[in-house]
Motif scaffolding. Structure first.
Motif, short mmCIF file in Angstrom:
data_model
loop_
_atom_site.label_atom_id
_atom_site.label_comp_id
_atom_site.label_asym_id
_atom_site.label_seq_id
_atom_site.Cartn_x
_atom_site.Cartn_y
_atom_site.Cartn_z
N MET A 1 0.83 -1.19 0.00
CA MET A 1 0.00 0.00 0.00
C MET A 1 0.86 1.24 0.00
O MET A 1 2.06 1.17 0.30
CB MET A 1 -0.93 0.00 1.22
CG MET A 1 -1.96 -1.10 1.22
SD MET A 1 -3.11 -0.97 2.61
CE MET A 1 -4.00 0.54 2.19
N ARG A 2 0.25 2.34 -0.37
CA ARG A 2 0.98 3.61 -0.42
C ARG A 2 0.24 4.67 0.39
O ARG A 2 -0.99 4.68 0.46
CB ARG A 2 1.12 4.09 -1.87
CG ARG A 2 2.07 3.26 -2.71
CD ARG A 2 2.11 3.74 -4.14
NE ARG A 2 0.83 3.54 -4.81
CZ ARG A 2 0.68 3.52 -6.14
NH1 ARG A 2 1.73 3.69 -6.92
NH2 ARG A 2 -0.50 3.34 -6.68
N PHE A 3 1.03 5.57 0.98
CA PHE A 3 0.49 6.74 1.65
C PHE A 3 1.07 7.97 0.98
O PHE A 3 2.26 8.00 0.61
CB PHE A 3 0.87 6.77 3.14
CG PHE A 3 0.48 8.06 3.82
CD1 PHE A 3 -0.83 8.29 4.20
CD2 PHE A 3 1.42 9.05 4.05
CE1 PHE A 3 -1.21 9.49 4.80
CE2 PHE A 3 1.07 10.25 4.65
CZ PHE A 3 -0.25 10.46 5.04
N GLY A 4 0.23 9.01 0.81
CA GLY A 4 0.75 10.20 0.16
C GLY A 4 -0.06 11.42 0.48
O GLY A 4 -0.95 11.43 1.34
N THR A 5 0.24 12.50 -0.25
CA THR A 5 -0.39 13.79 0.00
C THR A 5 -0.51 14.58 -1.29
O THR A 5 0.21 14.34 -2.26
CB THR A 5 0.42 14.61 1.01
OG1 THR A 5 -0.30 15.81 1.32
CG2 THR A 5 1.79 14.99 0.48
N ALA A 6 -1.41 15.58 -1.26
CA ALA A 6 -1.44 16.60 -2.30
C ALA A 6 -0.27 17.56 -2.07
O ALA A 6 0.17 17.80 -0.94
CB ALA A 6 -2.76 17.35 -2.25
N ILE A 7 0.21 18.10 -3.18
CA ILE A 7 1.32 19.04 -3.13
C ILE A 7 1.06 20.11 -4.20
O ILE A 7 0.36 19.85 -5.18
CB ILE A 7 2.67 18.32 -3.36
CG1 ILE A 7 3.85 19.21 -2.99
CG2 ILE A 7 2.78 17.76 -4.75
CD1 ILE A 7 5.17 18.46 -2.89
N SER A 8 1.60 21.31 -4.00
CA SER A 8 1.32 22.39 -4.94
C SER A 8 2.53 23.28 -5.11
O SER A 8 3.38 23.40 -4.23
CB SER A 8 0.14 23.23 -4.44
OG SER A 8 0.46 23.87 -3.23
N THR A 9 2.62 23.92 -6.28
CA THR A 9 3.66 24.91 -6.52
C THR A 9 3.24 26.22 -5.85
O THR A 9 2.06 26.46 -5.58
CB THR A 9 3.85 25.15 -8.02
OG1 THR A 9 2.59 25.55 -8.59
CG2 THR A 9 4.32 23.89 -8.73
N THR A 50 3.93 24.00 -17.08
CA THR A 50 5.06 24.45 -16.26
C THR A 50 4.94 24.00 -14.81
O THR A 50 5.86 23.37 -14.26
CB THR A 50 5.15 25.99 -16.31
OG1 THR A 50 5.26 26.41 -17.67
CG2 THR A 50 6.38 26.46 -15.54
N ASP A 51 3.83 24.32 -14.18
CA ASP A 51 3.68 23.97 -12.76
C ASP A 51 3.52 22.47 -12.56
O ASP A 51 4.07 21.91 -11.61
CB ASP A 51 2.48 24.71 -12.17
CG ASP A 51 2.73 26.20 -12.02
OD1 ASP A 51 3.91 26.61 -12.05
OD2 ASP A 51 1.76 26.97 -11.88
#
Length: 330
Positions: A1-9, A50-51
């Motif tokens: 399984m994987r754990f993660g998050t949202a990320i932003s520029t 780009t972003d």
């Protein structure tokens, strides 16, 4: 399984402390906004990656997987202004198909080697009615089913081996009207032979109030039974907890957030088709919840796993404990 998050520029990606949380804790990431139409498609004839590229490059350099979100968000106000007023001409369905399939083909060709899963369509069901929303594409096609079929088939053509996901604003607080609408959408796709692999459960949880959180655990389990009974997988795509109505006392509030998180994950992660759990942000101050349904007392919301000093909260402990208690996936 994987754990993660949202990320932003322009925010979390530029915060060294945030990146230092991502590296040891996350093995999958998702763009908060940078891959939606408003970001990728500033005009009919121009794409801007780009972003989105900045996020993908960070993940690649850190050897972290990435999910794509989203090829289509069927909420009219979430499209760029040019599309909301677009003239689909004398043959609107044909023009809509050209525009939509062209978008999907271009984006898929750009990121097909970088994504472990794709949110193809987001939030096509109106939670209040259980029926389909209205969007520029559904109006041009003459109905939402044609939009769904076109989007998923175009995605499968461009991404023959990728997991394709329908994503919606779902959690165990969703009432039966919304759940039934999503079930009808999924059943319709499968009955029409439209390719789909999984349902994305956004999992924006309500923390409740002093009287409790009123989660419909029985209804949620029945719903997940029906989804998995169709042969579909599950993805927790946007987990956080809205503590708007919880007491101001931090100890009380954090304990309730953790308790709700753990109960929700224990139930939802009991389905072996669930592989990914993604939170919609790691640190309180970056959460969209800070400007959505603000607390009456003006206090900061605390529905993410780390505080503003990058220290783990009880919610983080609850997530870790839920993973530790989960059976090994075959």
């Amino acid at each position: 399984m994987r754990f993660g998050t949202a990320i932003s520029t322009g925010g979390t990606l530029d915060d060294a402390g945030y990146r230092d949380l991502v590296r040891p804790h996350c093995n999958v990431l998702v763009a908060e906004n940078e891959m939606k139409w408003q970001a990728l498609r500033p005009s009919e004839d121009r794409f801007d990656f780009t972003d989105a590229d900045a996020l993908v490059n960070f993940a690649r350099n850190e050897e972290i997987d990435f999910r794509f979100h989203t090829l289509l968000w069927e909420v009219e106000e979430r499209y760029p202004a040019w599309l909301r007023t677009y003239d689909f001409g004398a043959a609107p369905a044909a023009e809509a198909e050209r525009l939509l399939t062209g978008h999907i083909a271009r984006v898929a060709s750009t990121y097909r080697d970088n994504m472990t899963g794709w949110d193809v369509v987001n939030e096509a069901v109106d939670p209040a009615t259980g029926g389909y929303r209205t969007s520029p594409f559904s109006q041009a096609f003459g109905g939402m089913e044609a939009v769904l079929d076109t989007a998923f088939r175009a995605a499968r053509e461009a991404l023959p081996d990728a997991p394709l996901v329908y994503n919606d604003f779902m959690s165990w607080g969703s009432d039966g009207t919304h759940r039934d609408g999503v079930l009808r959408l999924l059943e319709g796709l499968l009955n029409r032979g439209t390719p789909i692999d999984a349902l994305g459960l956004q999992s924006h949880l309500w923390g409740g109030n002093e009287a409790g959180d009123f989660a419909d655990e029985a209804g949620w389990r029945t719903f997940l039974d029906e989804v998995t009974g169709m042969g579909l997988g599950l993805v927790v795509t946007e987990l956080d907890v809205n503590d708007r109505d919880l007491p101001a006392d931090l100890a009380v509030r954090d304990a309730r957030i953790a308790e709700v998180t753990r109960r929700y994950l224990d139930l939802t992660m009991s389905y072996e088709g669930l592989r990914d759990v993604v939170v919609w942000g790691l640190v309180h101050r970056y959460s969209w919840l800070q400007y959505f349904q603000a607390r009456a007392d003006g206090l900061q919301k605390r529905g993410t796993p780390f505080d503003d000093d990058y220290e783990p909260t009880l919610m983080a402990e609850a997530i870790a404990e839920a993973f530790e208690a989960t059976s090994v996936r075959p």
